[in-house]
Design a protein around this motif. Structure first.
Motif, PDB file in Angstrom:
ATOM      1  N   GLU A  31      28.931  76.581  73.091  1.00  0.00           N
ATOM      2  CA  GLU A  31      29.781  76.811  74.252  1.00  0.00           C
ATOM      3  C   GLU A  31      30.225  78.248  74.462  1.00  0.00           C
ATOM      4  O   GLU A  31      30.167  78.763  75.587  1.00  0.00           O
ATOM      5  N   TRP A  32      30.706  78.897  73.431  1.00  0.00           N
ATOM      6  CA  TRP A  32      31.287  80.229  73.582  1.00  0.00           C
ATOM      7  C   TRP A  32      30.252  81.217  74.121  1.00  0.00           C
ATOM      8  O   TRP A  32      29.149  81.345  73.595  1.00  0.00           O
ATOM      9  N   GLY A  33      30.605  81.883  75.205  1.00  0.00           N
ATOM     10  CA  GLY A  33      29.716  82.876  75.789  1.00  0.00           C
ATOM     11  C   GLY A  33      28.731  82.330  76.796  1.00  0.00           C
ATOM     12  O   GLY A  33      27.995  83.094  77.423  1.00  0.00           O
ATOM     13  N   MET A  34      28.715  81.006  76.986  1.00  0.00           N
ATOM     14  CA  MET A  34      27.826  80.433  77.990  1.00  0.00           C
ATOM     15  C   MET A  34      28.500  80.500  79.361  1.00  0.00           C
ATOM     16  O   MET A  34      29.720  80.364  79.470  1.00  0.00           O
ATOM     17  N   PRO A  35      27.711  80.697  80.438  1.00  0.00           N
ATOM     18  CA  PRO A  35      28.302  80.877  81.767  1.00  0.00           C
ATOM     19  C   PRO A  35      29.093  79.658  82.239  1.00  0.00           C
ATOM     20  O   PRO A  35      28.609  78.528  82.153  1.00  0.00           O
ATOM     21  N   VAL A  36      30.307  79.905  82.703  1.00  0.00           N
ATOM     22  CA  VAL A  36      31.161  78.869  83.287  1.00  0.00           C
ATOM     23  C   VAL A  36      31.524  79.336  84.691  1.00  0.00           C
ATOM     24  O   VAL A  36      32.073  80.433  84.857  1.00  0.00           O
ATOM     25  N   THR A  37      31.207  78.522  85.695  1.00  0.00           N
ATOM     26  CA  THR A  37      31.502  78.905  87.076  1.00  0.00           C
ATOM     27  C   THR A  37      32.295  77.835  87.826  1.00  0.00           C
ATOM     28  O   THR A  37      32.802  78.090  88.911  1.00  0.00           O
ATOM     29  N   ASP A  38      32.423  76.650  87.252  1.00  0.00           N
ATOM     30  CA  ASP A  38      33.159  75.560  87.895  1.00  0.00           C
ATOM     31  C   ASP A  38      34.659  75.844  87.865  1.00  0.00           C
ATOM     32  O   ASP A  38      35.194  76.241  86.826  1.00  0.00           O
ATOM     33  N   GLU A  39      35.333  75.620  88.984  1.00  0.00           N
ATOM     34  CA  GLU A  39      36.766  75.932  89.080  1.00  0.00           C
ATOM     35  C   GLU A  39      37.582  75.233  88.000  1.00  0.00           C
ATOM     36  O   GLU A  39      38.409  75.851  87.315  1.00  0.00           O
ATOM     37  N   GLN A  40      37.387  73.927  87.846  1.00  0.00           N
ATOM     38  CA  GLN A  40      38.188  73.168  86.887  1.00  0.00           C
ATOM     39  C   GLN A  40      37.919  73.628  85.455  1.00  0.00           C
ATOM     40  O   GLN A  40      38.846  73.787  84.655  1.00  0.00           O
ATOM     41  N   ALA A  41      36.664  73.885  85.136  1.00  0.00           N
ATOM     42  CA  ALA A  41      36.318  74.362  83.795  1.00  0.00           C
ATOM     43  C   ALA A  41      36.912  75.745  83.537  1.00  0.00           C
ATOM     44  O   ALA A  41      37.385  76.041  82.435  1.00  0.00           O
ATOM     45  N   LEU A  42      36.897  76.601  84.549  1.00  0.00           N
ATOM     46  CA  LEU A  42      37.493  77.935  84.391  1.00  0.00           C
ATOM     47  C   LEU A  42      39.009  77.855  84.267  1.00  0.00           C
ATOM     48  O   LEU A  42      39.616  78.596  83.482  1.00  0.00           O
ATOM     49  N   PHE A  43      39.619  76.949  85.025  1.00  0.00           N
ATOM     50  CA  PHE A  43      41.069  76.772  84.914  1.00  0.00           C
ATOM     51  C   PHE A  43      41.430  76.299  83.502  1.00  0.00           C
ATOM     52  O   PHE A  43      42.417  76.753  82.916  1.00  0.00           O
ATOM     53  N   GLU A  44      40.612  75.420  82.934  1.00  0.00           N
ATOM     54  CA  GLU A  44      40.854  74.982  81.547  1.00  0.00           C
ATOM     55  C   GLU A  44      40.770  76.159  80.589  1.00  0.00           C
ATOM     56  O   GLU A  44      41.662  76.359  79.760  1.00  0.00           O
ATOM     57  N   ARG A  45      39.701  76.962  80.698  1.00  0.00           N
ATOM     58  CA  ARG A  45      39.538  78.100  79.781  1.00  0.00           C
ATOM     59  C   ARG A  45      40.675  79.100  79.957  1.00  0.00           C
ATOM     60  O   ARG A  45      41.209  79.620  78.972  1.00  0.00           O
ATOM     61  N   LEU A  46      41.052  79.368  81.198  1.00  0.00           N
ATOM     62  CA  LEU A  46      42.160  80.282  81.482  1.00  0.00           C
ATOM     63  C   LEU A  46      43.451  79.769  80.843  1.00  0.00           C
ATOM     64  O   LEU A  46      44.195  80.525  80.218  1.00  0.00           O
ATOM     65  N   SER A  47      43.692  78.477  80.974  1.00  0.00           N
ATOM     66  CA  SER A  47      44.900  77.861  80.408  1.00  0.00           C
ATOM     67  C   SER A  47      44.892  77.934  78.888  1.00  0.00           C
ATOM     68  O   SER A  47      45.896  78.306  78.261  1.00  0.00           O
ATOM     69  N   LEU A  48      43.769  77.575  78.286  1.00  0.00           N
ATOM     70  CA  LEU A  48      43.695  77.564  76.823  1.00  0.00           C
ATOM     71  C   LEU A  48      43.798  78.977  76.251  1.00  0.00           C
ATOM     72  O   LEU A  48      44.415  79.166  75.195  1.00  0.00           O
ATOM     73  N   GLU A  49      43.212  79.952  76.928  1.00  0.00           N
ATOM     74  CA  GLU A  49      43.360  81.343  76.462  1.00  0.00           C
ATOM     75  C   GLU A  49      44.832  81.760  76.517  1.00  0.00           C
ATOM     76  O   GLU A  49      45.315  82.468  75.640  1.00  0.00           O
ATOM     77  N   GLY A  50      45.549  81.316  77.543  1.00  0.00           N
ATOM     78  CA  GLY A  50      46.975  81.612  77.626  1.00  0.00           C
ATOM     79  C   GLY A  50      47.761  80.972  76.495  1.00  0.00           C
ATOM     80  O   GLY A  50      48.620  81.606  75.882  1.00  0.00           O
ATOM     81  N   PHE A  51      47.444  79.710  76.194  1.00  0.00           N
ATOM     82  CA  PHE A  51      48.126  79.027  75.091  1.00  0.00           C
ATOM     83  C   PHE A  51      47.773  79.660  73.747  1.00  0.00           C
ATOM     84  O   PHE A  51      48.574  79.649  72.816  1.00  0.00           O
ATOM     85  N   PHE A  71      47.175  67.637  80.512  1.00  0.00           N
ATOM     86  CA  PHE A  71      47.039  68.356  81.777  1.00  0.00           C
ATOM     87  C   PHE A  71      45.964  67.736  82.685  1.00  0.00           C
ATOM     88  O   PHE A  71      45.302  68.436  83.440  1.00  0.00           O
ATOM     89  N   MET A  72      45.826  66.404  82.613  1.00  0.00           N
ATOM     90  CA  MET A  72      44.947  65.667  83.534  1.00  0.00           C
ATOM     91  C   MET A  72      43.549  66.272  83.630  1.00  0.00           C
ATOM     92  O   MET A  72      43.022  66.480  84.727  1.00  0.00           O
ATOM     93  N   GLY A  73      42.954  66.590  82.481  1.00  0.00           N
ATOM     94  CA  GLY A  73      41.619  67.170  82.485  1.00  0.00           C
ATOM     95  C   GLY A  73      41.573  68.563  83.081  1.00  0.00           C
ATOM     96  O   GLY A  73      40.518  69.059  83.442  1.00  0.00           O
TER      97      GLY A  73
END
Length: 198
Positions: A31-51, A71-73
């Protein structure tokens, strides 16, 4: 071969952080370093990086499924509607990181994500900061912790109402979702995103 790479029992070269923990190794390998472009998937990564700020990534990864349930997926539409009752519920949820500011930031970031939809969306914004070249670190010491692009991305997101999006956190996000490739030269994952050459 970099002195900072560890050859695993499978003969593959990985950095130390991805060598001694099954969860981290699987995350690194798939997973790490693989392209993510989906809004929900990016919002998850953004959230987890913040935590993750101030904590180890292993701690966050171990709680990832709990975060997803809480966080409802990471559906930004649903999280954006969270009120005080949801905030209190999250503060009592021992399965996640119970940090008042980070929980409030995640809700605010969901609202900011929805607001971006009229301007191309979260994915378009994040990927617009893809640099012209990526680092080619041979040692862990050569891996940047931020860049001109991550600084600019952080400033832009803050202007758009996002929180816990400093330049170091945003660089970690850029690494995680393939915007840059900081796999060490010699790692079996270098160039695996298909975006950057090995």
């Amino acid at each position: 071969m970099s002195e900072d790479l560890v050859i695993g029992a499978d003969g593959l070269a990985r950095p130390p952080w991805a060598s001694n923990n099954d969860l981290l190794r699987d995350y690194y390998d798939t997973e790490w370093g693989m392209p993510v472009t989906d809004e929900q998937a990016l919002f998850e990564r953004l959230s987890l990086e913040g935590f993750q700020s101030g904590l180890s990534w292993a701690t966050i990864l171990a709680k990832r499924e709990n975060f997803r349930a809480a966080f409802m997926g990471f559906d930004p539409q649903l999280v954006s509607a969270y009120g005080e009752h949801d905030y209190e519920r999250l503060m009592e949820d021992s399965g996640i990181v119970r940090n008042r500011l980070k929980i409030r930031a995640t809700i605010a970031n969901a609202q900011a994500t929805l607001a971006l939809r009229d301007d191309g969306g979260l994915s378009e914004l994040i990927w617009s900061f893809k640099p012209e070249s990526t680092p080619a670190p041979r040692t862990l010491a050569e891996i940047p912790t931020q860049s001109a692009e991550s600084n600019a991305l952080a400033k832009t997101l803050k202007k758009r109402g996002f929180k816990f999006v400093g330049p170091t956190t945003m660089y970690a996000l850029m690494e995680a979702v393939g915007v840059v490739d900081t796999h060490l030269v010699g790692s079996h994952r270098r160039g695996s995103s298909g975006i950057w050459p090995a």
